[in-house]
Design an enzyme around this catalytic site. Structure first.
Site, PDB file in Angstrom:
ATOM      1  N   LYS A 112      -4.541  -1.685  10.297  1.00  0.00           N
ATOM      2  CA  LYS A 112      -4.636  -1.928   8.482  1.00  0.00           C
ATOM      3  C   LYS A 112      -4.962  -3.361   8.193  1.00  0.00           C
ATOM      4  O   LYS A 112      -5.641  -3.281   7.104  1.00  0.00           O
ATOM      5  CB  LYS A 112      -3.534  -1.446   8.026  1.00  0.00           C
ATOM      6  CG  LYS A 112      -3.141   0.034   8.246  1.00  0.00           C
ATOM      7  CD  LYS A 112      -3.965   0.748   7.223  1.00  0.00           C
ATOM      8  CE  LYS A 112      -3.746   2.396   7.384  1.00  0.00           C
ATOM      9  NZ  LYS A 112      -4.445   3.238   6.377  1.00  0.00           N
ATOM     10  N   TYR A 167       2.165   2.737  15.260  1.00  0.00           N
ATOM     11  CA  TYR A 167       2.526   2.852  14.325  1.00  0.00           C
ATOM     12  C   TYR A 167       4.234   3.044  14.487  1.00  0.00           C
ATOM     13  O   TYR A 167       4.822   3.184  13.221  1.00  0.00           O
ATOM     14  CB  TYR A 167       1.819   3.719  13.243  1.00  0.00           C
ATOM     15  CG  TYR A 167       2.056   5.281  13.387  1.00  0.00           C
ATOM     16  CD1 TYR A 167       3.187   5.686  12.429  1.00  0.00           C
ATOM     17  CD2 TYR A 167       1.444   5.764  14.320  1.00  0.00           C
ATOM     18  CE1 TYR A 167       3.303   7.013  12.564  1.00  0.00           C
ATOM     19  CE2 TYR A 167       1.821   7.253  14.492  1.00  0.00           C
ATOM     20  CZ  TYR A 167       2.627   7.908  13.576  1.00  0.00           C
ATOM     21  OH  TYR A 167       2.935   9.295  13.485  1.00  0.00           O
ATOM     22  N   TYR A 218       1.148   5.709  -0.591  1.00  0.00           N
ATOM     23  CA  TYR A 218       0.622   6.814  -0.047  1.00  0.00           C
ATOM     24  C   TYR A 218       0.837   8.259  -0.658  1.00  0.00           C
ATOM     25  O   TYR A 218       1.341   9.170  -0.563  1.00  0.00           O
ATOM     26  CB  TYR A 218       1.514   6.971   1.329  1.00  0.00           C
ATOM     27  CG  TYR A 218       1.347   8.247   2.465  1.00  0.00           C
ATOM     28  CD1 TYR A 218      -0.120   7.913   3.006  1.00  0.00           C
ATOM     29  CD2 TYR A 218       2.164   9.077   2.989  1.00  0.00           C
ATOM     30  CE1 TYR A 218      -0.171   8.773   4.110  1.00  0.00           C
ATOM     31  CE2 TYR A 218       1.748   9.691   3.979  1.00  0.00           C
ATOM     32  CZ  TYR A 218       0.602   9.371   4.700  1.00  0.00           C
ATOM     33  OH  TYR A 218       0.185  10.411   5.730  1.00  0.00           O
ATOM     34  N   ASP A 225       0.762  -1.053  -0.072  1.00  0.00           N
ATOM     35  CA  ASP A 225       0.038  -0.102   0.025  1.00  0.00           C
ATOM     36  C   ASP A 225       0.999   1.277  -0.002  1.00  0.00           C
ATOM     37  O   ASP A 225       1.655   1.226   0.709  1.00  0.00           O
ATOM     38  CB  ASP A 225      -1.068  -0.129   1.212  1.00  0.00           C
ATOM     39  CG  ASP A 225      -2.052   0.914   1.004  1.00  0.00           C
ATOM     40  OD1 ASP A 225      -2.505   1.099  -0.011  1.00  0.00           O
ATOM     41  OD2 ASP A 225      -2.833   1.336   2.135  1.00  0.00           O
ATOM     42  N   GLN A 258      -4.114   2.201  15.061  1.00  0.00           N
ATOM     43  CA  GLN A 258      -2.985   2.658  14.077  1.00  0.00           C
ATOM     44  C   GLN A 258      -2.370   3.973  14.904  1.00  0.00           C
ATOM     45  O   GLN A 258      -0.936   3.791  14.721  1.00  0.00           O
ATOM     46  CB  GLN A 258      -3.518   3.440  12.840  1.00  0.00           C
ATOM     47  CG  GLN A 258      -2.568   3.848  11.878  1.00  0.00           C
ATOM     48  CD  GLN A 258      -3.194   4.363  10.645  1.00  0.00           C
ATOM     49  OE1 GLN A 258      -4.530   4.393  10.410  1.00  0.00           O
ATOM     50  NE2 GLN A 258      -2.400   5.066   9.559  1.00  0.00           N
ATOM     51  N   THR A 305      -5.021   6.561   0.019  1.00  0.00           N
ATOM     52  CA  THR A 305      -6.043   7.179   0.056  1.00  0.00           C
ATOM     53  C   THR A 305      -6.104   8.353  -0.653  1.00  0.00           C
ATOM     54  O   THR A 305      -5.037   9.003  -0.961  1.00  0.00           O
ATOM     55  CB  THR A 305      -6.150   7.771   1.475  1.00  0.00           C
ATOM     56  OG1 THR A 305      -6.314   6.657   2.337  1.00  0.00           O
ATOM     57  CG2 THR A 305      -7.635   8.277   1.468  1.00  0.00           C
ATOM     58  N   ASP A 329      -9.415   0.329   1.565  1.00  0.00           N
ATOM     59  CA  ASP A 329      -8.537  -0.018   2.619  1.00  0.00           C
ATOM     60  C   ASP A 329      -8.925   0.302   4.047  1.00  0.00           C
ATOM     61  O   ASP A 329      -8.656   1.380   4.539  1.00  0.00           O
ATOM     62  CB  ASP A 329      -7.093   0.559   2.385  1.00  0.00           C
ATOM     63  CG  ASP A 329      -5.882   0.018   2.982  1.00  0.00           C
ATOM     64  OD1 ASP A 329      -6.038  -1.364   3.207  1.00  0.00           O
ATOM     65  OD2 ASP A 329      -4.959   0.666   3.291  1.00  0.00           O
ATOM     66  N   GLU A 337      -9.150   4.052  -2.611  1.00  0.00           N
ATOM     67  CA  GLU A 337      -7.873   3.922  -3.293  1.00  0.00           C
ATOM     68  C   GLU A 337      -7.997   3.145  -4.611  1.00  0.00           C
ATOM     69  O   GLU A 337      -9.205   2.552  -4.743  1.00  0.00           O
ATOM     70  CB  GLU A 337      -7.017   3.050  -2.444  1.00  0.00           C
ATOM     71  CG  GLU A 337      -6.609   3.491  -1.165  1.00  0.00           C
ATOM     72  CD  GLU A 337      -5.510   2.993  -0.307  1.00  0.00           C
ATOM     73  OE1 GLU A 337      -4.555   2.246  -1.226  1.00  0.00           O
ATOM     74  OE2 GLU A 337      -5.378   2.891   0.777  1.00  0.00           O
ATOM     75  N   HIS A 385      -3.816  14.010   0.950  1.00  0.00           N
ATOM     76  CA  HIS A 385      -4.078  13.059   1.598  1.00  0.00           C
ATOM     77  C   HIS A 385      -2.643  13.185   2.848  1.00  0.00           C
ATOM     78  O   HIS A 385      -3.159  13.047   3.963  1.00  0.00           O
ATOM     79  CB  HIS A 385      -4.064  11.726   1.404  1.00  0.00           C
ATOM     80  CG  HIS A 385      -4.312  10.414   2.551  1.00  0.00           C
ATOM     81  ND1 HIS A 385      -5.284  10.551   3.281  1.00  0.00           N
ATOM     82  CD2 HIS A 385      -3.435   9.553   2.749  1.00  0.00           C
ATOM     83  CE1 HIS A 385      -5.053   9.545   4.150  1.00  0.00           C
ATOM     84  NE2 HIS A 385      -3.866   9.030   3.843  1.00  0.00           N
TER      85      HIS A 385
HETATM   86 MN    MN Z   1      -4.248   2.576   2.534  1.00  0.00          MN
END
Ligand code: MN
Length: 429
Positions: free
Chosen positions: A256, A247, A131, A129, A243, A362, A236, A204, A136
């Site tokens: 996630k 993280y 970014y 995934d 998170q 996103t 997603d 996404e 975003h």
């Molecule tokens: Mn994602």
């Protein structure tokens, strides 16, 4: 190009699209591969059996009586193109009449979409995934670190990403069980265990790898498009409180990996080539650093796909109301393209395999109504969304059903994905 099958102008599935999927029909045993055309699925396993897909590019393989697209995808772009051209010929109003003028075959090979069950279209070995939406990344960075440090120093130089979880990627329509986990709601107190209170979505685009590369080799930016079989819509799902606590320093984990939903139809890469547009310039003239040579891509590098997110609460469903629109976005807002993501992913020699999934991250536009997550749409819950019947939403509640849809607008037709949808069920405690 026109099909002999009647396809309304607002259908996502005209002859210009022909997305691939895996389905089961009630009258035949076992999953098989088909393409969507209008309200129907064309059964490719049946056409294969009838000898109507005897193409040298299929190299004597019979890839369509299969429960995944992987074998077909592994054959490579010349095979995908030959099959697509052959199907357009068989479905057109002036091409090969083998299907068009055979009533019995049409009856057998064209199945109403409402009468089939769709499955996960490919076996996904690895899911990564990214970014890639600047807005975003800026929004989330602003919320967590303040406006001055919103974008990290690496962001404009490489497509930031992390390795996701392939085992929990599910097909549209699969219910999503609210995850439980560890959070720390109060910074002055110890962490607690329980169902997530901040369940979110992420709008996404997913790129599906068709052919991979051997370990130790790389896919160049020039060749990256040849390796991408097609695209899916991807939700997603994310648990923001889990998170936030977990993280640091290794990135997203249990917040996630409990579920990611994809649309059942994989729209071919070639079907979206006519809808490419220039992205935000990656040049110093507009204040952006020029990417290193291995990431430099010729324009047009973005896709112009209109995306919509809709939410249906339990109360709306009980009253028979249509889902309520909560966001309108577009893939053209992505800063890093799928080709750049693939080139970056393999630049170190990492090998890709057929069926691997690359999420865009996103997709958020410049205006608050175009944000691709509830985290941003409600600005961490401080600005709830007004829903019908006086309800409001900060994050997702049990019973909520989320729908994402998207298409490219052509001249008198649309090339679309259908929907990716899922309903939230209460946590297992
Ligand atoms: Mn994602």
């Amino acid at each position: 190009m026109r099909s002999f099958i009647d396809v309304p102008e607002d259908s996502h599935f005209p002859i210009q699209n022909l997305p691939f999927g895996v389905f089961t029909r009630s009258d035949v045993h076992g999953p098989r591969i088909g393409v969507a055309i209008g309200d129907n699925v064309l059964d490719l396993a049946l056409l294969e059996e009838m000898g109507l897909l005897d193409l040298p590019e299929l190299k004597q393989t019979f890839p369509f009586k299969s429960e995944t697209l992987n074998a077909f995808m592994g054959l490579g772009r010349p095979s995908w193109r030959a099959v697509r051209a052959r199907l357009q010929d068989l479905l057109s109003d002036d091409g090969d009449p083998a299907l068009r003028e055979n009533a019995e075959l049409r009856e057998n090979a064209l199945v109403p979409q409402s009468a089939v069950t769709m499955h996960l279209p490919m076996e996904i070995g690895d899911y990564t995934d990214f970014y890639a939406s600047r807005q975003h990344a800026t929004n989330v960075g602003t919320m967590f670190r303040g406006a001055d440090n919103a974008l990290m120093p690496n962001w404009l130089h490489l497509p930031v990403g992390y390795h996701g979880r392939a085992s929990s990627v599910v097909v549209s329509g699969t219910d999503i069980i609210r995850p439980t986990g560890q959070t720390r709601p109060n910074d002055d107190e110890p962490p607690v265990y329980g169902p997530t209170r901040l369940l979110d979505m992420e709008l996404e685009l997913g790129a599906v790898v068709g052919t991979g590369n051997p370990l130790g080799s790389s896919i160049t930016i020039e060749k990256a498009g040849e390796h991408i079989f097609g695209f899916v819509l991807l939700n997603d799902w994310s648990a923001r409180d889990i998170q936030k606590w977990e993280y640091v320093p290794l990135g997203p984990f249990l917040g996630k990996n409990f579920a990611s939903s994809i649309s059942p139809w994989v729209v071919p890469y070639d079907a979206l080539v006519p809808f490419r547009v220039d992205g935000e310039p990656q040049t110093p003239e507009v204040g952006n650093p020029e990417p290193l040579p291995y990431l430099r891509q010729q324009e047009p590098r973005c896709l112009n796909l209109e995306l919509d997110v809709l939410l249906e609460t339990t109360k709306m469903r009980e009253d028979g109301m249509q889902p309520h629109p909560i966001s309108k976005s577009n893939t053209r807002y992505l800063y890093w393209s799928p080709e750049q993501q693939l080139a970056h992913h393999t630049v170190n020699g990492c090998n890709m395999r057929p069926g691997d999934l690359l999420g865009s991250g996103t997709i958020s536009g410049d205006t608050p109504d175009s944000y691709g997550s509830l985290l941003e749409l409600t600005w961490r819950g401080s600005n709830p969304l007004a829903m019908p019947f006086g309800e409001e939403r900060k994050f997702l509640q049990d019973g909520d059903r989320l729908v994402m849809t998207g298409y490219a607008q052509g001249d008198g037709f649309r090339v679309g994905f259908g929907e990716v949808e899922g309903k939230v069920l209460p946590a297992n405690m």
